[in-house]
Design a protein around this motif. Structure first.
Motif, mmCIF file in Angstrom:
data_model
loop_
_atom_site.group_PDB
_atom_site.id
_atom_site.type_symbol
_atom_site.label_atom_id
_atom_site.label_comp_id
_atom_site.label_asym_id
_atom_site.label_seq_id
_atom_site.Cartn_x
_atom_site.Cartn_y
_atom_site.Cartn_z
ATOM 1 N N ILE A 152 0.837 -1.204 0.000
ATOM 2 C CA ILE A 152 0.000 0.000 0.000
ATOM 3 C C ILE A 152 0.874 1.257 0.000
ATOM 4 O O ILE A 152 1.851 1.341 0.746
ATOM 5 C CB ILE A 152 -0.927 0.014 1.226
ATOM 6 C CG1 ILE A 152 -1.862 -1.203 1.195
ATOM 7 C CG2 ILE A 152 -1.746 1.297 1.283
ATOM 8 C CD1 ILE A 152 -2.717 -1.335 2.441
ATOM 9 N N HIS A 153 0.533 2.191 -0.854
ATOM 10 C CA HIS A 153 1.167 3.511 -0.873
ATOM 11 C C HIS A 153 0.061 4.545 -0.641
ATOM 12 O O HIS A 153 -1.116 4.208 -0.547
ATOM 13 C CB HIS A 153 1.835 3.776 -2.229
ATOM 14 C CG HIS A 153 2.843 2.744 -2.606
ATOM 15 N ND1 HIS A 153 4.174 2.827 -2.260
ATOM 16 C CD2 HIS A 153 2.725 1.581 -3.292
ATOM 17 C CE1 HIS A 153 4.827 1.785 -2.737
ATOM 18 N NE2 HIS A 153 3.972 1.004 -3.358
ATOM 19 N N SER A 154 0.458 5.803 -0.615
ATOM 20 C CA SER A 154 -0.547 6.865 -0.555
ATOM 21 C C SER A 154 -0.048 8.058 -1.348
ATOM 22 O O SER A 154 1.087 8.488 -1.192
ATOM 23 C CB SER A 154 -0.830 7.256 0.894
ATOM 24 O OG SER A 154 -1.907 8.167 0.937
ATOM 25 N N PHE A 187 4.133 13.381 -2.509
ATOM 26 C CA PHE A 187 4.722 12.522 -1.490
ATOM 27 C C PHE A 187 3.983 11.188 -1.458
ATOM 28 O O PHE A 187 2.803 11.122 -1.788
ATOM 29 C CB PHE A 187 4.582 13.132 -0.090
ATOM 30 C CG PHE A 187 5.365 14.401 0.105
ATOM 31 C CD1 PHE A 187 6.714 14.353 0.397
ATOM 32 C CD2 PHE A 187 4.743 15.627 0.017
ATOM 33 C CE1 PHE A 187 7.436 15.518 0.602
ATOM 34 C CE2 PHE A 187 5.459 16.808 0.217
ATOM 35 C CZ PHE A 187 6.811 16.754 0.513
ATOM 36 N N CYS A 188 4.687 10.143 -1.012
ATOM 37 C CA CYS A 188 3.998 8.923 -0.594
ATOM 38 C C CYS A 188 3.792 9.061 0.907
ATOM 39 O O CYS A 188 4.731 9.344 1.638
ATOM 40 C CB CYS A 188 4.826 7.685 -0.908
ATOM 41 S SG CYS A 188 4.008 6.162 -0.386
ATOM 42 N N THR A 189 2.548 8.881 1.362
ATOM 43 C CA THR A 189 2.296 9.077 2.789
ATOM 44 C C THR A 189 1.782 7.805 3.446
ATOM 45 O O THR A 189 1.018 7.849 4.401
ATOM 46 C CB THR A 189 1.290 10.212 3.034
ATOM 47 O OG1 THR A 189 0.169 10.014 2.182
ATOM 48 C CG2 THR A 189 1.908 11.550 2.736
ATOM 49 N N GLU A 190 2.166 6.644 2.896
ATOM 50 C CA GLU A 190 1.867 5.387 3.574
ATOM 51 C C GLU A 190 3.183 4.632 3.613
ATOM 52 O O GLU A 190 3.783 4.407 2.549
ATOM 53 C CB GLU A 190 0.804 4.603 2.791
ATOM 54 C CG GLU A 190 0.392 3.308 3.431
ATOM 55 C CD GLU A 190 -0.357 3.523 4.738
ATOM 56 O OE1 GLU A 190 -1.407 4.181 4.724
ATOM 57 O OE2 GLU A 190 0.131 3.046 5.778
ATOM 58 N N TYR A 191 3.610 4.263 4.808
ATOM 59 C CA TYR A 191 4.926 3.631 4.916
ATOM 60 C C TYR A 191 4.967 2.355 4.065
ATOM 61 O O TYR A 191 4.143 1.468 4.248
ATOM 62 C CB TYR A 191 5.257 3.313 6.376
ATOM 63 C CG TYR A 191 6.634 2.727 6.480
ATOM 64 C CD1 TYR A 191 7.751 3.518 6.230
ATOM 65 C CD2 TYR A 191 6.828 1.371 6.741
ATOM 66 C CE1 TYR A 191 9.027 2.983 6.262
ATOM 67 C CE2 TYR A 191 8.099 0.833 6.783
ATOM 68 C CZ TYR A 191 9.194 1.649 6.548
ATOM 69 O OH TYR A 191 10.451 1.110 6.565
ATOM 70 N N CYS A 192 5.915 2.310 3.127
ATOM 71 C CA CYS A 192 5.914 1.208 2.167
ATOM 72 C C CYS A 192 7.287 0.550 2.047
ATOM 73 O O CYS A 192 7.581 -0.093 1.049
ATOM 74 C CB CYS A 192 5.443 1.719 0.804
ATOM 75 S SG CYS A 192 6.377 3.122 0.184
ATOM 76 N N GLY A 193 8.131 0.712 3.047
ATOM 77 C CA GLY A 193 9.419 0.031 3.026
ATOM 78 C C GLY A 193 10.565 1.011 3.095
ATOM 79 O O GLY A 193 10.373 2.210 3.315
ATOM 80 N N ASP A 198 11.823 8.300 0.057
ATOM 81 C CA ASP A 198 12.352 8.733 -1.246
ATOM 82 C C ASP A 198 11.317 8.576 -2.350
ATOM 83 O O ASP A 198 11.598 8.848 -3.513
ATOM 84 C CB ASP A 198 13.580 7.889 -1.632
ATOM 85 C CG ASP A 198 14.753 8.200 -0.723
ATOM 86 O OD1 ASP A 198 14.887 9.369 -0.336
ATOM 87 O OD2 ASP A 198 15.514 7.280 -0.411
ATOM 88 N N MET A 199 10.107 8.117 -1.995
ATOM 89 C CA MET A 199 9.100 7.871 -3.033
ATOM 90 C C MET A 199 8.404 9.189 -3.357
ATOM 91 O O MET A 199 7.282 9.451 -2.935
ATOM 92 C CB MET A 199 8.099 6.815 -2.566
ATOM 93 C CG MET A 199 7.179 6.362 -3.674
ATOM 94 S SD MET A 199 6.334 4.859 -3.249
ATOM 95 C CE MET A 199 5.080 4.841 -4.521
ATOM 96 N N LEU A 200 9.123 9.997 -4.124
ATOM 97 C CA LEU A 200 8.670 11.345 -4.425
ATOM 98 C C LEU A 200 8.390 11.463 -5.916
ATOM 99 O O LEU A 200 8.855 10.654 -6.715
ATOM 100 C CB LEU A 200 9.751 12.354 -4.051
ATOM 101 C CG LEU A 200 10.243 12.300 -2.603
ATOM 102 C CD1 LEU A 200 11.493 13.139 -2.434
ATOM 103 C CD2 LEU A 200 9.158 12.733 -1.650
HETATM 104 CU CU1 CUA Z 1 5.078 4.337 -1.294
HETATM 105 CU CU2 CUA Z 1 5.416 5.028 0.969
#
Ligand code: CUA
Length: 328
Positions: A152-154, A187-193, A198-200
């Protein structure tokens, strides 16, 4: 209200979409309502604590019973304020949930750890979402194509005030109409690893004509994108053959001074200290820059490999990693 040309306030980034002013207005309404109530309640509490403090020889405490008008007032007034907040928020929620029918649709694929944007004509871009200004855009999002398994990402663009989880095996969507040309942060606002922070990505808001021009030229950039990725690996291969191959094998039969690097990406590595580590970009980066950070089981400690911190440029490290990732 925020000046539309400003760079935001203490609380808020610039307003760059049509829904941003309403969301901010509701935010400020809730914030100041809470602030006023907090100060009034805490202030009254503190005052009464002081006023009716215990004093030797003072008046005796008498039991106090309820005060009906007062209790009705402090229940009913907040009730109406809360109903107002709910109604206002619900209206905003519906506005955000239902995209206008004429919205342009763009697909978003979230992977660890990048955002891929795909247009209906096959145009495709990684890390950069181009949209026309003053036109509703609907993003259809899913988490897919992640070699390590989908998570899951956000998707969050603070300037647009839109945010939505991005899930595997399911579509979610947000829509916005950008009002400010220029670049906005995603931004990615769901912790995904490990690479979550850096998931920008960027959103580039362009005039419609410029966007149309780009989209037409971007007719089939998926091939170009493919080339770009390979270009990176190709550069990495050159570097590898200059500096790494003397100790590391890129294929069976290669040098054996350091651990072989083919068929390694994504697997687990046993370490000399008994631990394990997943071979990912960050592990490879760490091992290239500071070889002593983690020693692979069966290899000498300290490592005879020179640290490349400050020697290799950042893109060279990424190119090397891209190349190592191709060693199947
Ligand atoms: Cu994708 Cu946090």
């Amino acid at each position: 209200m925020i000046d539309p040309a400003s760079n935001g306030t203490l609380f808020m980034p610039p307003q760059a979409s049509t829904v941003a002013p309403e969301i901010d207005a509701l935010y400020y309404f809730i914030f100041y309502t809470c602030l006023i109530c907090f100060v009034a309640i805490m202030g009254a509490g503190a005052y009464f604590v002081w006023k009716y403090r215990y004093r030797p020889g003072g008046p005796k405490a008498v039991p106090i019973h309820h005060n009906t008008p007062l209790e009705i007032a402090w229940s009913v007034i907040p009730l109406f304020i809360l109903i107002g907040m709910f109604a206002w928020g619900y209206k905003g929620f519906l506005d955000l949930a239902v995209a206008p029918k004429d919205a342009m649709e763009i697909h978003v694929v979230a992977q660890r750890w990048q955002w891929i944007f795909e247009y209906s004509n096959g145009a495709k871009e990684i890390g950069l979402l181009r949209v026309p200004s003053h036109r509703p855009v609907k993003l259809l999002m899913t988490a897919d194509g992640d070699p390590g398994g989908n998570v899951i990402h956000s998707f969050f663009v603070p300037d647009f005030r839109v945010k939505s989880d991005v899930l595997p095996n399911r579509y979610t969507s947000v829509w916005f109409e950008a009002t400010r040309e220029g670049t906005h942060q995603v931004f990615c606002t769901e912790y995904c690893g490990a690479g979550h922070s850096d998931m920008l990505a960027k959103v580039e808001v362009m005039p419609q004509a410029e966007f149309d021009e780009w989209l037409k030229k971007g007719g089939d950039p998926s091939e170009q994108q493919q080339k770009d990725v390979l270009f990176m690996a190709e550069k990495g291969k050159e570097k590898f053959q200059q500096i790494c191959f003397a100790c590391h094998a890129a294929a069976p039969g290669g040098a054996v001074i350091g651990p072989p690097l083919y068929k390694k990406f994504g697997t687990m590595e046993m370490l000399a200290d008994g631990g394990q580590v997943q071979i990912d970009e960050n592990y490879m980066r760490e091992s290239i820059l500071t070889p002593n950070a983690k020693i692979v089981k069966g290899y000498p400690s300290p490592s005879p490999m020179p640290p490349f911190q400050g020697v290799l440029k950042d893109w060279q490290v990424r190119a090397l990693i891209e190349y190592i990732k191709t060693l199947k």
